[in-house]
Design a protein around this motif. Structure first.
Motif, PDB file in Angstrom:
ATOM      1  N   SER A 151       0.813  -1.221   0.000  1.00 34.89           N
ATOM      2  CA  SER A 151       0.000   0.000   0.000  1.00 34.89           C
ATOM      3  C   SER A 151       0.845   1.269   0.000  1.00 34.89           C
ATOM      4  O   SER A 151       0.537   2.245  -0.691  1.00 34.89           O
ATOM      5  CB  SER A 151      -0.934   0.018   1.211  1.00 34.89           C
ATOM      6  N   ASP A 152       1.915   1.260   0.781  1.00 29.03           N
ATOM      7  CA  ASP A 152       2.765   2.446   0.877  1.00 29.03           C
ATOM      8  C   ASP A 152       3.319   2.817  -0.497  1.00 29.03           C
ATOM      9  O   ASP A 152       3.296   3.986  -0.896  1.00 29.03           O
ATOM     10  CB  ASP A 152       3.906   2.182   1.866  1.00 29.03           C
ATOM     11  N   ALA A 153       3.786   1.822  -1.243  1.00 25.17           N
ATOM     12  CA  ALA A 153       4.339   2.076  -2.575  1.00 25.17           C
ATOM     13  C   ALA A 153       3.254   2.532  -3.550  1.00 25.17           C
ATOM     14  O   ALA A 153       3.486   3.408  -4.383  1.00 25.17           O
ATOM     15  CB  ALA A 153       5.030   0.817  -3.109  1.00 25.17           C
ATOM     16  N   ALA A 154       2.063   1.934  -3.453  1.00 26.36           N
ATOM     17  CA  ALA A 154       0.969   2.321  -4.346  1.00 26.36           C
ATOM     18  C   ALA A 154       0.606   3.789  -4.167  1.00 26.36           C
ATOM     19  O   ALA A 154       0.431   4.527  -5.136  1.00 26.36           O
ATOM     20  CB  ALA A 154      -0.254   1.436  -4.095  1.00 26.36           C
ATOM     21  N   TRP A 155       0.513   4.236  -2.905  1.00 28.03           N
ATOM     22  CA  TRP A 155       0.166   5.638  -2.642  1.00 28.03           C
ATOM     23  C   TRP A 155       1.310   6.579  -3.007  1.00 28.03           C
ATOM     24  O   TRP A 155       1.081   7.679  -3.530  1.00 28.03           O
ATOM     25  CB  TRP A 155      -0.242   5.805  -1.186  1.00 28.03           C
ATOM     26  N   LYS A 156       2.543   6.165  -2.747  1.00 27.62           N
ATOM     27  CA  LYS A 156       3.685   6.997  -3.143  1.00 27.62           C
ATOM     28  C   LYS A 156       3.746   7.145  -4.654  1.00 27.62           C
ATOM     29  O   LYS A 156       3.993   8.238  -5.185  1.00 27.62           O
ATOM     30  CB  LYS A 156       4.988   6.370  -2.634  1.00 27.62           C
ATOM     31  N   TYR A 157       3.509   6.048  -5.354  1.00 28.60           N
ATOM     32  CA  TYR A 157       3.574   6.088  -6.819  1.00 28.60           C
ATOM     33  C   TYR A 157       2.450   6.964  -7.366  1.00 28.60           C
ATOM     34  O   TYR A 157       2.673   7.777  -8.273  1.00 28.60           O
ATOM     35  CB  TYR A 157       3.476   4.677  -7.401  1.00 28.60           C
ATOM     36  N   ALA A 158       1.245   6.813  -6.828  1.00 28.30           N
ATOM     37  CA  ALA A 158       0.122   7.643  -7.275  1.00 28.30           C
ATOM     38  C   ALA A 158       0.436   9.125  -7.066  1.00 28.30           C
ATOM     39  O   ALA A 158       0.181   9.963  -7.945  1.00 28.30           O
ATOM     40  CB  ALA A 158      -1.152   7.266  -6.527  1.00 28.30           C
ATOM     41  N   GLY A 159       1.018   9.456  -5.914  1.00 33.49           N
ATOM     42  CA  GLY A 159       1.387  10.843  -5.639  1.00 33.49           C
ATOM     43  C   GLY A 159       2.419  11.363  -6.612  1.00 33.49           C
ATOM     44  O   GLY A 159       2.357  12.526  -7.047  1.00 33.49           O
ATOM     45  N   LEU A 160       3.359  10.504  -6.985  1.00 37.37           N
ATOM     46  CA  LEU A 160       4.401  10.894  -7.929  1.00 37.37           C
ATOM     47  C   LEU A 160       3.816  11.127  -9.316  1.00 37.37           C
ATOM     48  O   LEU A 160       4.206  12.078 -10.020  1.00 37.37           O
ATOM     49  CB  LEU A 160       5.489   9.813  -7.979  1.00 37.37           C
ATOM     50  N   VAL A 161       2.873  10.284  -9.720  1.00 37.57           N
ATOM     51  CA  VAL A 161       2.210  10.469 -11.018  1.00 37.57           C
ATOM     52  C   VAL A 161       1.450  11.796 -11.036  1.00 37.57           C
ATOM     53  O   VAL A 161       1.546  12.565 -11.999  1.00 37.57           O
ATOM     54  CB  VAL A 161       1.246   9.302 -11.319  1.00 37.57           C
ATOM     55  N   PHE A 162       0.712  12.079  -9.975  1.00 35.45           N
ATOM     56  CA  PHE A 162      -0.010  13.357  -9.895  1.00 35.45           C
ATOM     57  C   PHE A 162       0.958  14.540  -9.983  1.00 35.45           C
ATOM     58  O   PHE A 162       0.663  15.568 -10.590  1.00 35.45           O
ATOM     59  CB  PHE A 162      -0.809  13.441  -8.597  1.00 35.45           C
ATOM     60  N   GLU A 163       2.116  14.379  -9.376  1.00 28.62           N
ATOM     61  CA  GLU A 163       3.120  15.447  -9.386  1.00 28.62           C
ATOM     62  C   GLU A 163       3.724  15.655 -10.774  1.00 28.62           C
ATOM     63  O   GLU A 163       3.977  16.786 -11.194  1.00 28.62           O
ATOM     64  CB  GLU A 163       4.231  15.092  -8.395  1.00 28.62           C
ATOM     65  N   LYS A 164       3.913  14.564 -11.513  1.00 33.19           N
ATOM     66  CA  LYS A 164       4.629  14.620 -12.792  1.00 33.19           C
ATOM     67  C   LYS A 164       3.722  14.824 -14.009  1.00 33.19           C
ATOM     68  O   LYS A 164       4.181  15.306 -15.051  1.00 33.19           O
ATOM     69  CB  LYS A 164       5.411  13.329 -12.996  1.00 33.19           C
ATOM     70  N   THR A 165       2.451  14.420 -13.901  1.00 33.36           N
ATOM     71  CA  THR A 165       1.600  14.435 -15.083  1.00 33.36           C
ATOM     72  C   THR A 165       1.294  15.854 -15.570  1.00 33.36           C
ATOM     73  O   THR A 165       1.246  16.794 -14.780  1.00 33.36           O
ATOM     74  CB  THR A 165       0.270  13.700 -14.820  1.00 33.36           C
ATOM     75  N   GLN A 166       1.072  15.947 -16.887  1.00 30.82           N
ATOM     76  CA  GLN A 166       0.646  17.201 -17.495  1.00 30.82           C
ATOM     77  C   GLN A 166      -0.878  17.338 -17.467  1.00 30.82           C
ATOM     78  O   GLN A 166      -1.415  18.365 -17.854  1.00 30.82           O
ATOM     79  CB  GLN A 166       1.146  17.263 -18.940  1.00 30.82           C
ATOM     80  N   SER A 167      -1.563  16.260 -17.053  1.00 34.94           N
ATOM     81  CA  SER A 167      -3.018  16.211 -16.866  1.00 34.94           C
ATOM     82  C   SER A 167      -3.809  16.261 -18.176  1.00 34.94           C
ATOM     83  O   SER A 167      -3.271  16.517 -19.254  1.00 34.94           O
ATOM     84  CB  SER A 167      -3.493  17.333 -15.927  1.00 34.94           C
ATOM     85  N   ASN A 168      -5.107  15.982 -18.036  1.00 29.81           N
ATOM     86  CA  ASN A 168      -6.046  16.006 -19.175  1.00 29.81           C
ATOM     87  C   ASN A 168      -5.627  15.100 -20.326  1.00 29.81           C
ATOM     88  O   ASN A 168      -5.798  15.450 -21.493  1.00 29.81           O
ATOM     89  CB  ASN A 168      -6.243  17.437 -19.663  1.00 29.81           C
ATOM     90  N   GLY A 169      -5.067  13.929 -19.995  1.00 29.61           N
ATOM     91  CA  GLY A 169      -4.708  12.957 -21.018  1.00 29.61           C
ATOM     92  C   GLY A 169      -3.358  13.181 -21.671  1.00 29.61           C
ATOM     93  O   GLY A 169      -2.975  12.447 -22.582  1.00 29.61           O
ATOM     94  N   LYS A 170      -2.595  14.183 -21.203  1.00 23.18           N
ATOM     95  CA  LYS A 170      -1.284  14.458 -21.791  1.00 23.18           C
ATOM     96  C   LYS A 170      -0.203  13.551 -21.223  1.00 23.18           C
ATOM     97  O   LYS A 170       0.867  13.395 -21.821  1.00 23.18           O
ATOM     98  CB  LYS A 170      -0.909  15.924 -21.573  1.00 23.18           C
TER      99      LYS A 170
END
Length: 259
Positions: A151-170
């Motif tokens: 679980s710890d890795a899943a939440w850390k990874y999700a947070g990292l994706v949110f931080e790195k993504t350009q959003s809206n499908g980019k």
């Protein structure tokens, strides 16, 4: 809820490395899951348009949906990666899309709410990948992070994706495997997981559950009282701090009335 692994992923380059009939079957299976996810996304979009046309859920009450507990699954809660104390009275099941800008803002708020709850609230991840292939690939990657690091890795990874993504499908500029390396996961094992039909199937199951719950917006939060199994769904802007706390109070009082 258990901390067991759960998800699947999209296979794009598998045919290039596939050898023999078994590999071809594997590719076809993942392609079928991928097509089903696309179909479910279309259903979700149609449902959302219907709600918008009807001007449904204009206020808080309209956004609250009682979810009947499913057999063997109290409150219909998915067995997803848990952030926070497993003994918590309430679980916030976050129905989210990592390519959704509003989900990006909502994610840290949920973590803060759990961290400041004194162990009374935890949260679970539930994927609603509505922004196409980047969303689906990221959902699969989050599942693989959980498979390898819990679980710890899943939440850390999700947070990292949110931080790195350009959003809206980019999407994210760098590879999803390189993000896994940033949180200390084995790159080779992570890449192999991305070719797992089981992980893809988990993402598909999450999306199916969201469709059944009538989710029209991301983020949405299913507030679950783990003591009674009662739950409510808060959609979009209704999934804010005050409404979540009010909903918890309402769910707790429903038990008192029953007594």
């Amino acid at each position: 809820m258990s901390d067991k692994p759960i998800l699947p992923t999209l296979l794009i380059t598998a045919l290039a490395t596939a050898v023999g009939v078994g590999a071809i079957f594997h590719f076809n299976a993942v392609s079928q899951y991928q097509a089903e996810i696309v179909s479910l996304n279309e259903q979700l979009g149609e449902a959302k348009q219907a709600v918008e046309n009807a001007k449904f859920m204009d206020d808080l009450i309209g956004d609250l949906t009682i979810v009947e507990p499913q057999p063997g699954e109290p409150g219909g809660a998915p067995d997803n990666w848990i952030f926070g104390a497993r003994t918590a009275r309430f679980t916030l099941i976050e129905m989210s899309d990592t390519e959704c800008p509003y989900c990006r803002e909502h994610f840290p708020f949920v973590k803060e709410l759990v961290e400041t709850s004194g162990g009374h609230i935890n949260a679970a991840l539930m994927h609603v990948p509505a922004h196409g292939e980047p969303s689906r690939n990221q959902a699969i990657a989050i599942e693989c992070a959980g498979e390898l690091g819990g679980s710890d890795a899943a939440w850390k990874y999700a947070g990292l994706v949110f931080e790195k993504t350009q959003s809206n499908g980019k999407g994210v500029a760098q590879s999803l495997a390189s993000l896994a390396t940033e949180i200390g996961l084995n790159n080779k094992a992570f890449s192999a997981c991305l070719d797992s039909p089981e992980v893809v199937d988990k993402v598909r199951t999450d999306l199916e559950q969201a469709v059944k719950l009538g989710v029209q917006q991301t983020p949405s939060t299913l507030v679950l009282d783990n003591e009674t199994g009662n739950s409510m769904v808060l959609q979009g802007s209704s999934a804010n701090r005050d409404t979540i706390l009010q909903t918890m109070s309402q769910l707790a009082k429903s038990k008192e009335v029953a007594q």
